[in-house]
Design a protein around this motif. Structure first.
Motif, PDB file in Angstrom:
ATOM      1  N   THR A   1       1.179  -1.289   0.217  1.00 17.87           N
ATOM      2  CA  THR A   1      -0.243   0.036   0.034  1.00 17.87           C
ATOM      3  C   THR A   1       0.879   1.000  -0.222  1.00 17.87           C
ATOM      4  O   THR A   1       0.677   2.036  -0.624  1.00 17.87           O
ATOM      5  CB  THR A   1      -1.002  -0.020   1.370  1.00 17.87           C
ATOM      6  N   ARG A   2       2.333   1.482   1.070  1.00 21.03           N
ATOM      7  CA  ARG A   2       2.518   3.119   1.127  1.00 21.03           C
ATOM      8  C   ARG A   2       3.478   2.390  -0.478  1.00 21.03           C
ATOM      9  O   ARG A   2       3.658   3.326  -0.567  1.00 21.03           O
ATOM     10  CB  ARG A   2       4.106   2.302   2.110  1.00 21.03           C
TER      11      ARG A   2
ATOM     12  N   HIS B   1      -5.412   2.009   5.379  1.00 25.29           N
ATOM     13  CA  HIS B   1      -5.304   2.652   3.311  1.00 25.29           C
ATOM     14  C   HIS B   1      -5.193   3.922   4.927  1.00 25.29           C
ATOM     15  O   HIS B   1      -4.873   5.033   3.925  1.00 25.29           O
ATOM     16  CB  HIS B   1      -6.346   2.387   2.446  1.00 25.29           C
ATOM     17  N   GLN B   2      -6.267   4.324   4.907  1.00 27.98           N
ATOM     18  CA  GLN B   2      -6.376   5.535   5.519  1.00 27.98           C
ATOM     19  C   GLN B   2      -5.688   5.832   6.636  1.00 27.98           C
ATOM     20  O   GLN B   2      -5.141   6.916   6.478  1.00 27.98           O
ATOM     21  CB  GLN B   2      -8.191   5.950   6.631  1.00 27.98           C
ATOM     22  N   ARG B   3      -4.544   4.903   7.559  1.00 25.89           N
ATOM     23  CA  ARG B   3      -4.124   5.409   7.833  1.00 25.89           C
ATOM     24  C   ARG B   3      -2.777   5.783   7.553  1.00 25.89           C
ATOM     25  O   ARG B   3      -1.715   6.504   7.432  1.00 25.89           O
ATOM     26  CB  ARG B   3      -3.384   4.054   8.744  1.00 25.89           C
TER      27      ARG B   3
ATOM     28  N   PRO C   1       7.322   3.926 -10.330  1.00 28.81           N
ATOM     29  CA  PRO C   1       7.479   5.441  -9.562  1.00 28.81           C
ATOM     30  C   PRO C   1       7.636   4.890  -8.382  1.00 28.81           C
ATOM     31  O   PRO C   1       8.915   5.947  -8.377  1.00 28.81           O
ATOM     32  CB  PRO C   1       6.331   6.333  -9.554  1.00 28.81           C
ATOM     33  N   ALA C   2       7.925   4.478  -7.568  1.00 25.40           N
ATOM     34  CA  ALA C   2       8.471   4.591  -5.765  1.00 25.40           C
ATOM     35  C   ALA C   2       9.655   3.420  -5.969  1.00 25.40           C
ATOM     36  O   ALA C   2      10.036   3.474  -5.421  1.00 25.40           O
ATOM     37  CB  ALA C   2       7.107   4.077  -5.148  1.00 25.40           C
TER      38      ALA C   2
ATOM     39  N   THR D   1      11.718   6.696   1.325  1.00 21.45           N
ATOM     40  CA  THR D   1      10.402   6.657   0.264  1.00 21.45           C
ATOM     41  C   THR D   1       9.652   6.231   1.107  1.00 21.45           C
ATOM     42  O   THR D   1       8.721   6.408   1.750  1.00 21.45           O
ATOM     43  CB  THR D   1       9.966   7.104  -0.810  1.00 21.45           C
ATOM     44  N   VAL D   2       9.916   4.817   1.231  1.00 27.73           N
ATOM     45  CA  VAL D   2       9.518   2.571   1.714  1.00 27.73           C
ATOM     46  C   VAL D   2      10.248   2.671   1.858  1.00 27.73           C
ATOM     47  O   VAL D   2      11.173   2.725   1.150  1.00 27.73           O
ATOM     48  CB  VAL D   2       8.625   3.284   0.176  1.00 27.73           C
ATOM     49  N   ASP D   3      10.302   1.683   3.303  1.00 26.94           N
ATOM     50  CA  ASP D   3      11.340   1.122   3.162  1.00 26.94           C
ATOM     51  C   ASP D   3      10.835  -0.210   2.688  1.00 26.94           C
ATOM     52  O   ASP D   3       9.742  -0.885   3.310  1.00 26.94           O
ATOM     53  CB  ASP D   3      10.736   0.431   5.140  1.00 26.94           C
ATOM     54  N   ILE D   4      11.733  -0.785   1.704  1.00 27.98           N
ATOM     55  CA  ILE D   4      12.081  -1.404   1.208  1.00 27.98           C
ATOM     56  C   ILE D   4      12.271  -3.034   1.895  1.00 27.98           C
ATOM     57  O   ILE D   4      12.105  -3.832   0.965  1.00 27.98           O
ATOM     58  CB  ILE D   4      11.981  -1.435  -0.309  1.00 27.98           C
ATOM     59  N   THR D   5      12.564  -3.396   2.989  1.00 30.13           N
ATOM     60  CA  THR D   5      13.531  -4.019   3.327  1.00 30.13           C
ATOM     61  C   THR D   5      12.255  -5.291   3.319  1.00 30.13           C
ATOM     62  O   THR D   5      12.423  -6.499   3.244  1.00 30.13           O
ATOM     63  CB  THR D   5      13.328  -3.729   5.131  1.00 30.13           C
ATOM     64  N   PRO D   6      11.397  -5.718   3.422  1.00 32.21           N
ATOM     65  CA  PRO D   6      10.038  -6.153   3.110  1.00 32.21           C
ATOM     66  C   PRO D   6      10.167  -7.013   2.640  1.00 32.21           C
ATOM     67  O   PRO D   6       9.391  -8.127   1.868  1.00 32.21           O
ATOM     68  CB  PRO D   6       8.545  -5.549   4.191  1.00 32.21           C
TER      69      PRO D   6
END
Length: 394
Positions: free
Chosen positions: A60-61, A107-109, A343-344, A360-365
């Motif tokens: 989602t992020r 999603h809202q969070r 894009p991300a 921008t987003v933690d891609i570790t997962p």
């Protein structure tokens, strides 16, 4: 004489061109190599839905971080991606009500403009929908779809304007290493010396991984899309609708046609020699599925369709980040949902390469090692057993 680059991107789909653009924007000298032409792989067959409805927060992020680029592409990147904000509806039956509500809360969070809607609100948002079997829905009014090739071409053009060297019709024959570090890429067009290689080759990524001793667990899966010409009583850009109970999704193509995705994928197809058409019975099957939710499609005219290929990972989620020798990065295993995050992915991997970590987003997962660690990326409230929801029911 060999050429040199700060980084080489392998793969000319939307992910590879996004990477080329973001890396070039960060000031790196980039060479992108594509063995056919831009968009020749999975990207060119994508339905290019732009939405944030996922059952886990990392995806989602990533989609949310990408949304602003699609919605404001001309200002953020330059050029045209063909984005249309027609809205996206996710519909579930009574078995999945609490899961959907929990997912929308997540999603809202994150910041997504999404809300839970009643069946009556579904009818108000998309009048074509019948309400039988709908317990509740999720609505993203800002989401929609884009054009996969326009997006790819626009990323490529901006990358080129920023100094990137884009080479089409060039095959990688060897990824060279010195000890535990990347040294360069041997291609049909000569040697490119570089300390960084990003494998964005989609269904062809495992072969590149083997060149440096990295096992990339990707299964090539063929998926079909039907194209319906809308009947005269519709003829508009309706919402994108994804129906968990029926097991299908559809999205408009301009204001005259509709794409429908449904059915089981075909695993293990050869990516260079698969059936790019649809099976004989598929258009009627897809029309039946779509008309279950929107009866108007029973009078739609079939225009055939096409098949594309997904680079499916074991948990149906992307594989991102450094793996194997120093300087070797992965942006593959996108499992049929890569367009929404392209894009991300470009931004996050650029941050990892230039700054040491993505901010921008933690891609570790999304790391490759999660499979060996038994840490598959799953959501707390999944609608099915991984993969794609429309393959859960026939």
């Amino acid at each position: 004489m060999p050429t040199t680059a700060d980084a080489v991107v392998i793969g000319g789909g939307v992910t590879g061109t996004s990477l080329a653009y973001h890396l070039a924007k960060a000031g790196l000298r980039i060479t992108l190599v594509e063995k056919k032409h831009l968009g020749a792989g999975g990207t060119g067959k994508s339905t290019a839905v732009v939405r944030m409805h996922y059952e886990n927060e990392p995806e989602t992020r990533m989609a949310w971080a990408s949304f602003h680029t699609y919605a404001h592409f001309a200002d953020v990147v330059g050029g045209n991606c063909g984005f249309v904000g027609c809205g996206v509806l996710w519909l579930v039956d009574h078995d999945h009500v609490e899961k959907l509500k929990a997912n929308v809360g997540m999603h809202q969070r994150v910041g997504v403009n999404a809300r839970v809607v009643t069946p009556q609100e579904v009818k108000e948002i998309e009048p074509a929908c019948a309400l039988d079997g709908i317990a509740v829905g999720a609505y993203e009014p800002d989401s929609g779809y884009a054009d996969p090739l326009l997006t790819t071409f626009a990323f490529a053009q901006r990358a080129k304007e920023l100094g990137a060297d884009l080479r089409e019709g060039v095959t990688v024959t060897e990824v060279r290493t010195t000890g535990s570090r990347i040294q360069g890429v041997q291609t049909s067009d000569g040697l490119i010396e570089t300390p960084i290689v990003i494998n964005a080759a989609g269904c062809w990524a495992p072969a590149l991984g083997r060149m440096v001793g990295v096992d990339i667990p990707i299964t090539v899966q063929r998926n079909q899309v039907a194209l319906l010409r809308q009947p005269r009583e519709l003829l508009r850009r309706h919402c994108v609708v994804a129906d968990i109970g029926v097991g299908m999704y559809f999205r408009p193509e301009e204001n005259v046609a509709t794409m429908v995705g449904t059915g089981d994928g075909e695993d293990g197809v050869p990516p260079d020699a698969y059936n790019e058409a649809v099976d004989k019975e598929f258009p009627a099957f897809a029309r039946h599925k779509a008309s279950h939710r929107a009866p108007v499609f029973a009078r739609a005219v079939s225009r055939g369709g096409w098949s594309g290929i997904y680079d499916m990972s074991p948990d149906g989620k992307a594989i991102l980040g450094q793996a194997g020798p120093e300087g070797f990065y992965l942006a593959c295993g996108l499992s049929g949902t890569g367009f929404k995050k392209a894009p991300a992915i470009g931004q996050c991997l650029t941050e990892g390469i230039t700054q040491g970590q993505s901010t921008t987003v933690d891609i570790t997962p999304f790391r490759l090692s999660r499979f060996a660690e038994g840490q598959f990326l799953r959501g707390q409230h999944e609608y099915g057993e991984g993969g794609h929801f429309w393959q859960a029911k026939k």
